[in-house]
Design a protein around this motif. Sequence first.
Motif, PDB file in Angstrom:
ATOM      1  N   VAL A  35       0.881  -1.175   0.000  1.00  0.00           N
ATOM      2  CA  VAL A  35       0.000   0.000   0.000  1.00  0.00           C
ATOM      3  C   VAL A  35       0.918   1.224   0.000  1.00  0.00           C
ATOM      4  O   VAL A  35       1.657   1.437   0.967  1.00  0.00           O
ATOM      5  N   PRO A  36       0.895   2.046  -1.047  1.00  0.00           N
ATOM      6  CA  PRO A  36       1.861   3.140  -1.123  1.00  0.00           C
ATOM      7  C   PRO A  36       1.430   4.410  -0.402  1.00  0.00           C
ATOM      8  O   PRO A  36       1.952   5.488  -0.671  1.00  0.00           O
ATOM      9  N   PHE A  37       0.464   4.273   0.504  1.00  0.00           N
ATOM     10  CA  PHE A  37      -0.025   5.401   1.291  1.00  0.00           C
ATOM     11  C   PHE A  37      -0.084   5.003   2.761  1.00  0.00           C
ATOM     12  O   PHE A  37       0.042   3.826   3.104  1.00  0.00           O
ATOM     13  N   ALA A  38      -0.313   5.974   3.615  1.00  0.00           N
ATOM     14  CA  ALA A  38      -0.350   5.723   5.051  1.00  0.00           C
ATOM     15  C   ALA A  38      -1.589   4.911   5.440  1.00  0.00           C
ATOM     16  O   ALA A  38      -2.581   4.882   4.708  1.00  0.00           O
ATOM     17  N   PRO A  39      -1.543   4.240   6.594  1.00  0.00           N
ATOM     18  CA  PRO A  39      -2.714   3.501   7.066  1.00  0.00           C
ATOM     19  C   PRO A  39      -3.942   4.408   7.202  1.00  0.00           C
ATOM     20  O   PRO A  39      -3.829   5.583   7.539  1.00  0.00           O
ATOM     21  N   GLY A  40      -5.117   3.842   6.917  1.00  0.00           N
ATOM     22  CA  GLY A  40      -6.366   4.564   7.099  1.00  0.00           C
ATOM     23  C   GLY A  40      -6.992   5.089   5.829  1.00  0.00           C
ATOM     24  O   GLY A  40      -8.158   5.480   5.840  1.00  0.00           O
ATOM     25  N   GLY A  41      -6.232   5.102   4.725  1.00  0.00           N
ATOM     26  CA  GLY A  41      -6.786   5.549   3.454  1.00  0.00           C
ATOM     27  C   GLY A  41      -7.528   4.418   2.756  1.00  0.00           C
ATOM     28  O   GLY A  41      -7.576   3.279   3.224  1.00  0.00           O
ATOM     29  N   LEU A  89       2.707  -7.454  -4.723  1.00  0.00           N
ATOM     30  CA  LEU A  89       1.594  -6.837  -5.425  1.00  0.00           C
ATOM     31  C   LEU A  89       1.374  -5.418  -4.933  1.00  0.00           C
ATOM     32  O   LEU A  89       1.655  -5.094  -3.769  1.00  0.00           O
ATOM     33  N   LEU A  90       0.871  -4.584  -5.806  1.00  0.00           N
ATOM     34  CA  LEU A  90       0.596  -3.181  -5.493  1.00  0.00           C
ATOM     35  C   LEU A  90      -0.903  -2.960  -5.508  1.00  0.00           C
ATOM     36  O   LEU A  90      -1.584  -3.324  -6.467  1.00  0.00           O
ATOM     37  N   ILE A  91      -1.444  -2.388  -4.431  1.00  0.00           N
ATOM     38  CA  ILE A  91      -2.845  -1.980  -4.406  1.00  0.00           C
ATOM     39  C   ILE A  91      -2.865  -0.467  -4.267  1.00  0.00           C
ATOM     40  O   ILE A  91      -2.262   0.095  -3.351  1.00  0.00           O
ATOM     41  N   ILE A  92      -3.501   0.201  -5.218  1.00  0.00           N
ATOM     42  CA  ILE A  92      -3.337   1.650  -5.324  1.00  0.00           C
ATOM     43  C   ILE A  92      -4.540   2.286  -5.998  1.00  0.00           C
ATOM     44  O   ILE A  92      -5.290   1.617  -6.733  1.00  0.00           O
ATOM     45  N   ASP A  93      -4.734   3.561  -5.739  1.00  0.00           N
ATOM     46  CA  ASP A  93      -5.678   4.357  -6.522  1.00  0.00           C
ATOM     47  C   ASP A  93      -5.037   4.542  -7.891  1.00  0.00           C
ATOM     48  O   ASP A  93      -4.088   5.301  -8.051  1.00  0.00           O
ATOM     49  N   VAL A  94      -5.534   3.817  -8.878  1.00  0.00           N
ATOM     50  CA  VAL A  94      -4.839   3.787 -10.160  1.00  0.00           C
ATOM     51  C   VAL A  94      -4.987   5.092 -10.946  1.00  0.00           C
ATOM     52  O   VAL A  94      -4.195   5.367 -11.858  1.00  0.00           O
ATOM     53  N   SER A  95      -5.967   5.918 -10.613  1.00  0.00           N
ATOM     54  CA  SER A  95      -6.012   7.254 -11.230  1.00  0.00           C
ATOM     55  C   SER A  95      -4.800   8.066 -10.798  1.00  0.00           C
ATOM     56  O   SER A  95      -4.206   8.806 -11.585  1.00  0.00           O
ATOM     57  N   ASP A 247     -16.901  12.557 -13.049  1.00  0.00           N
ATOM     58  CA  ASP A 247     -16.692  11.111 -13.026  1.00  0.00           C
ATOM     59  C   ASP A 247     -15.422  10.710 -12.282  1.00  0.00           C
ATOM     60  O   ASP A 247     -15.058   9.537 -12.273  1.00  0.00           O
ATOM     61  N   SER A 248     -14.734  11.679 -11.694  1.00  0.00           N
ATOM     62  CA  SER A 248     -13.502  11.342 -10.986  1.00  0.00           C
ATOM     63  C   SER A 248     -13.833  10.623  -9.680  1.00  0.00           C
ATOM     64  O   SER A 248     -14.974  10.606  -9.217  1.00  0.00           O
ATOM     65  N   GLY A 249     -12.844  10.025  -9.100  1.00  0.00           N
ATOM     66  CA  GLY A 249     -13.024   9.289  -7.858  1.00  0.00           C
ATOM     67  C   GLY A 249     -11.807   8.424  -7.634  1.00  0.00           C
ATOM     68  O   GLY A 249     -10.807   8.527  -8.348  1.00  0.00           O
ATOM     69  N   THR A 250     -11.896   7.555  -6.673  1.00  0.00           N
ATOM     70  CA  THR A 250     -10.783   6.661  -6.410  1.00  0.00           C
ATOM     71  C   THR A 250     -11.093   5.304  -7.024  1.00  0.00           C
ATOM     72  O   THR A 250     -12.075   4.657  -6.694  1.00  0.00           O
ATOM     73  N   TRP A 251     -10.263   4.918  -7.987  1.00  0.00           N
ATOM     74  CA  TRP A 251     -10.379   3.628  -8.657  1.00  0.00           C
ATOM     75  C   TRP A 251      -9.266   2.747  -8.118  1.00  0.00           C
ATOM     76  O   TRP A 251      -8.104   2.938  -8.448  1.00  0.00           O
ATOM     77  N   GLN A 252      -9.617   1.810  -7.284  1.00  0.00           N
ATOM     78  CA  GLN A 252      -8.608   0.953  -6.659  1.00  0.00           C
ATOM     79  C   GLN A 252      -8.359  -0.285  -7.512  1.00  0.00           C
ATOM     80  O   GLN A 252      -9.306  -0.960  -7.950  1.00  0.00           O
ATOM     81  N   GLY A 253      -7.091  -0.570  -7.748  1.00  0.00           N
ATOM     82  CA  GLY A 253      -6.738  -1.748  -8.528  1.00  0.00           C
ATOM     83  C   GLY A 253      -5.471  -2.392  -8.012  1.00  0.00           C
ATOM     84  O   GLY A 253      -4.763  -1.829  -7.165  1.00  0.00           O
ATOM     85  N   VAL A 254      -5.176  -3.566  -8.527  1.00  0.00           N
ATOM     86  CA  VAL A 254      -3.985  -4.325  -8.137  1.00  0.00           C
ATOM     87  C   VAL A 254      -3.109  -4.539  -9.363  1.00  0.00           C
ATOM     88  O   VAL A 254      -3.599  -4.871 -10.449  1.00  0.00           O
ATOM     89  N   LEU A 255      -1.810  -4.318  -9.180  1.00  0.00           N
ATOM     90  CA  LEU A 255      -0.835  -4.544 -10.244  1.00  0.00           C
ATOM     91  C   LEU A 255       0.297  -5.412  -9.710  1.00  0.00           C
ATOM     92  O   LEU A 255       0.618  -5.377  -8.513  1.00  0.00           O
ATOM     93  N   ALA A 256       0.896  -6.171 -10.616  1.00  0.00           N
ATOM     94  CA  ALA A 256       2.076  -6.971 -10.301  1.00  0.00           C
ATOM     95  C   ALA A 256       3.263  -6.396 -11.054  1.00  0.00           C
ATOM     96  O   ALA A 256       3.126  -5.434 -11.814  1.00  0.00           O
ATOM     97  N   GLN A 257       4.420  -6.993 -10.850  1.00  0.00           N
ATOM     98  CA  GLN A 257       5.602  -6.544 -11.568  1.00  0.00           C
ATOM     99  C   GLN A 257       5.479  -6.920 -13.044  1.00  0.00           C
ATOM    100  O   GLN A 257       4.965  -7.980 -13.388  1.00  0.00           O
ATOM    101  N   GLY A 258       5.906  -6.016 -13.929  1.00  0.00           N
ATOM    102  CA  GLY A 258       5.890  -6.314 -15.351  1.00  0.00           C
ATOM    103  C   GLY A 258       6.729  -7.556 -15.636  1.00  0.00           C
ATOM    104  O   GLY A 258       7.783  -7.747 -15.051  1.00  0.00           O
ATOM    105  N   GLY A 259       6.234  -8.390 -16.530  1.00  0.00           N
ATOM    106  CA  GLY A 259       6.940  -9.633 -16.824  1.00  0.00           C
ATOM    107  C   GLY A 259       6.443 -10.809 -16.017  1.00  0.00           C
ATOM    108  O   GLY A 259       6.880 -11.947 -16.239  1.00  0.00           O
TER     109      GLY A 259
END
Length: 323
Positions: A35-41, A89-95, A247-259
């Motif tokens: 999670v690339p942000f602080a706890p609670g988001g 794995l990365l979980i992030i607001d992809v916007s 239409d903006s907002g927080t779009w949460q998604g999961v990404l892995a390492q390329g490859g």
Amino acid sequence: MDRRTALGLAAGALVLPMGRRAAAQAFDHPVRLIVPFAPGGTSDILARLLAPDLTRAFGQNVVVENRTGAGGNIGADLVAKSPPDGHTLLIIDVSTLATAPSLYTRFPFDLKRDLAPVTMLIYAPYILAIHPSVPARNAAELVAYARANPPRVNVGHAGVGVGNHLTGLLVTQHWGADLTQVPYRGGAAALTAVAAGESQMIINGATATAPFCKQGTLRPIAVTGPARLADFPDVPTFQELGWPAADSGTWQGVLAQGGTPAPMVNRIANDLRTAMAVPTTAERIAALGAVNRVEGPDSFRTWLDNEIEVWSRVVRANNIKLD
């Protein structure tokens, strides 16, 4: 060569690829969910909600790690530079992730090459909320106050260039109010600051912001998305108000390492789909004002490519650079 021998050889030829596919899909040590942000988001809330079900699905512990800084890019860079085996794995607001390439002239990784979209998870609209000390009960009063008293309204956000920062710029420019944008280390820190009166306004994901509004520590004024929120039926949408970024907002998604091998990416996507469908999880997500938007890797990649283009235009128009 008779038919039986030919079929036997053909079957034998399938053993190695299938074996490789099974190996690619196996988890043999704990999985890190960054999670690339602080706890609670929003990202943190969702990661901790999903981790137990993913632990069962993967057969390995899923450990949530908060790696903050640089608008989410420190955590994203960690994943981009990890082994391509699906164990980080990365979980992030992809916007927010989509804005990064246009913000930095020296970016630590190539978003399209070094990260592999796995699946979108949820969409949560933004809530524009204010500290109760601001003398405004609705959108019209807030706009009038902001225009007349710009030094008295600081807008807290999760970091320069992230989605809620850019949305805030578009909205306040539309108002004709030159407000001070104040960056914090993630949405949770921004929420805490606005709730304490350190800043006076925030545009942030409903998942994390709604509880503050229900408690009365923040006052909701407007929401993004296609409809009003069930918990705040009297709060209008940006679209109703004629504001931009409806239409903006927080779009949460999961990404892995390329490859990361496609079978592993697909396995993770399927396990996430299953976890998101667990009734208690689905109920919690709905209660937080979010909508399940799970989709496959291909459609997620198409969406992300489009977001990169859309937000790059906003970044260029506002001459925002971070280096």
